[in-house]
Scaffold this active site. Structure first.
Site, PDB file in Angstrom:
ATOM      1  N   HIS A 130      44.458  46.679  35.246  1.00 24.28           N
ATOM      2  CA  HIS A 130      45.007  45.356  34.953  1.00 24.28           C
ATOM      3  C   HIS A 130      46.298  45.129  35.728  1.00 24.28           C
ATOM      4  CE1 HIS A 130      46.016  41.722  32.778  1.00 24.28           C
ATOM      5  NE2 HIS A 130      44.832  41.771  32.196  1.00 24.28           N
ATOM      6  N   HIS A 131      46.460  43.901  36.234  1.00 28.28           N
ATOM      7  CA  HIS A 131      47.659  43.573  37.019  1.00 28.28           C
ATOM      8  C   HIS A 131      48.920  43.621  36.151  1.00 28.28           C
ATOM      9  CE1 HIS A 131      49.630  42.484  40.592  1.00 28.28           C
ATOM     10  NE2 HIS A 131      48.739  41.638  41.075  1.00 28.28           N
ATOM     11  N   ALA A 132      48.778  43.562  34.837  1.00 25.14           N
ATOM     12  CA  ALA A 132      49.939  43.719  33.961  1.00 25.14           C
ATOM     13  C   ALA A 132      50.520  45.120  34.060  1.00 25.14           C
ATOM     14  CB  ALA A 132      49.550  43.423  32.512  1.00 25.14           C
ATOM     15  N   VAL A 141      50.120  47.289  37.030  1.00 25.27           N
ATOM     16  CA  VAL A 141      50.503  47.698  38.388  1.00 25.27           C
ATOM     17  C   VAL A 141      50.485  46.496  39.318  1.00 25.27           C
ATOM     18  CG1 VAL A 141      49.586  50.051  38.159  1.00 25.27           C
ATOM     19  CG2 VAL A 141      48.117  48.242  39.060  1.00 25.27           C
ATOM     20  N   ASN A 191      55.094  45.507  37.953  1.00 24.32           N
ATOM     21  CA  ASN A 191      55.027  44.504  39.008  1.00 24.32           C
ATOM     22  C   ASN A 191      56.426  44.160  39.501  1.00 24.32           C
ATOM     23  OD1 ASN A 191      52.114  43.202  39.345  1.00 24.32           O
ATOM     24  ND2 ASN A 191      52.374  43.804  37.206  1.00 24.32           N
TER      25      ASN A 191
END
Length: 511
Positions: free
Chosen positions: A151-153, A155, A326
């Site tokens: 999940h982009h949350a 990395v 991020n």
């Protein structure tokens, strides 16, 4: 585990996620197993992950939600069930007499089907899909595919590369990692009082930080705006970055279905071409994408007279920072697709890219990745839902037509659980209004392109991937500036070049 609330940027990927907009990233890996390999590869992969798990904090945590979803959630420790997180998918056996299909094309179809599946938020936010049943390699070895989902949350692009540095090896024999046992006590849940106290404390510190940094930020914004909004820029005589994007098939509300294609290009030749033309590798990536898009849209009689604009992520991460979070922002670059002359198009991209770097160079120090979050979850989730249902993307002008991202990767051969990685093509996110994402990563001797699209907007994504090969030939045909030539070792014969471009839009492995 100390209270670790997600930053505003990290949490935004959770709140914006809908069934139409999965917010995970990853990669399609085509792997060649060693000769004589026995057993199921999924078991070898599970053993590797079990051994490396202590060195991968991003894979050993899950979300702990605020009461009433009042503010950003926090991370707590978790013990991943590798039988769930690493799963096998056998492809159906080909029918008797049917033609043998290319392994990469089969793998791309599997990625198109698997990528839209949302990750379970009650578990650590990652999964690995092992694709069995691919045809053997040219050397007769068994091949498997692996689709990673994170999940982009958890990395961003560079954090994902740092995670890959732990999981991948540079030799067929997996290395032994020196892992020091952690002395901190694990936290698998957070009490309501502690959660609220931590959230309010974090909120107060964010407000204090914003107030403290406001004068410097305003000064930087004023100076940047003065340069960016000069008459030269506004009249379109400069880089062309300060402009609205024209309407294209990519600028629409997205559906839950995806279409994926890939391509690979020789890295050493791209570097040589960049050096010869005074362009960066990133300039050439933009040039190749621009050429492919122009050709594709011309073929469909949909090329706008105005230049397409790419949204290009930029890293805000300090050197050496490998934290799994991020630290990135977004910039805009005009692609010069309105220019038929490829030489003028390259010059346009170089100018636009330099203008972006100048502007973002001033802005990077003040771009926030965290901000106060009380009440933000409700607002962002409501806005994301309304934006899609109201089909706002079709009603309002867009600032960009697509996303193009270039992430540095390992420029050496790599192995995963003993299997050699033949292709490492990123799989990324499409959102309402930006139905195409082209993410590129340098790998071994290649630049690997991953083209993720909304299936309704670009059902023939393979045609666009194939157009990348033609764009490379267009770049090769450009006359070199005076007194500049490409070294003989970087030249590629026309026969070898033609053999690299495959029918599925990818290019064959360069050796």
């Amino acid at each position: 585990m100390p209270f670790k609330q997600l930053s505003g940027l990290d949490a935004s990927f959770l709140f914006l996620e809908t069934p139409e907009m999965p917010m995970h990233v990853g990669a399609m890996h085509l792997l060649e197993l060693p000769k004589g390999f026995r057993g199921r590869y999924v078991n070898a992969l599970r053993r590797l992950y079990a051994a490396r798990m202590p060195a991968t904090p991003a894979l050993r945590r899950r979300l702990w939600w605020m009461p009433l979803n009042l503010a950003n959630p926090a991370w707590v420790d978790a013990e991943p069930d590798l039988n769930y997180h690493i799963v096998e998918h056998p492809l159906p056996s080909p029918k008797k007499g049917s033609p043998v299909r290319d392994a990469r094309a089969l793998l791309e179809e599997a990625v198109s089907q698997l990528h839209p599946q949302l990750l379970d938020r009650s578990k650590p936010l990652w999964r690995m899909h092992v694709i069995e049943g691919l045809p053997r390699s040219a050397s007769g070895c068994k091949q498997v595919g692996v689709l990673s989902q994170v999940h982009h949350a958890a990395v961003d692009g560079q954090a994902a590369v740092a995670l890959g540095n732990v999981l991948f090896d540079t030799t067929p024999e997996p290395r032994e990692l020196e892992i020091r046992p952690s002395r901190r006590s694990k936290t698998f849940r957070i009490g309501m009082v502690e959660m609220l106290r931590g959230a309010l404390g974090n909120e107060a510190s964010q407000v204090v930080r914003l107030v403290r940094e406001l004068p410097a930020a305003l000064g930087t914004l004023a100076g940047t705006a003065k340069g960016a909004l000069s008459p030269k820029q506004l009249l379109g005589k400069g880089s062309g970055n300060v402009t609205l994007a024209p309407a294209t098939p990519m600028n629409r509300s997205v559906t839950p279905a995806r279409a994926f294609a890939s391509a690979s290009m020789p890295l050493s030749e791209l570097k040589a071409l960049g050096h010869a033309h005074g362009a960066t590798l990133n300039d050439l990536v933009l040039m190749l994408c621009a050429g492919a898009l122009r050709s594709y849209l011309l073929q469909h009689q949909q090329l706008p007279r105005k230049s397409l604009v790419a949204a290009v992520p930029i890293s805000l991460r300090p050197a050496g920072d490998t934290r799994p979070d991020n630290q990135a922002s977004m910039s805009l670059i005009s692609l010069g697709t309105h220019l038929a002359d490829p030489g003028k198009r390259l010059a346009h991209i170089r100018t636009a890219s330099q203008a972006m770097k100048t502007t973002m160079g001033r802005m990077k120090s003040i771009l926030p990745t965290d901000f106060p979050s009380i009440g933000i979850p409700w607002l962002m989730e409501a806005a994301a839902s309304l934006y899609g249902k109201a089909r706002v993307a079709e009603r309002l002008p867009q600032v960009a037509n697509l996303v193009i991202s270039n992430v540095p990767g390992p420029q050496v051969p790599i192995y995963l659980a003993g299997a050699r990685v033949l292709a490492n093509c990123p799989t990324s996110i499409v959102v309402h209004g930006l139905a195409l994402n082209i993410t590129v990563q340098s790998f071994d001797a290649h630049m690997d392109f991953g083209l993720m699209a909304d299936a309704a907007a670009l059902p023939d994504i393979k045609a666009l991937a194939l157009a990348l090969g033609a764009a490379l030939d267009e770049l090769r045909a450009l006359p070199l500036p005076a007194a500049l030539t490409i070294a003989p070792e970087h030249k590629v014969s026309r026969t070898r070049r033609a053999s690299r471009v495959k029918a599925d839009g990818s290019t064959a492995r360069s050796r």
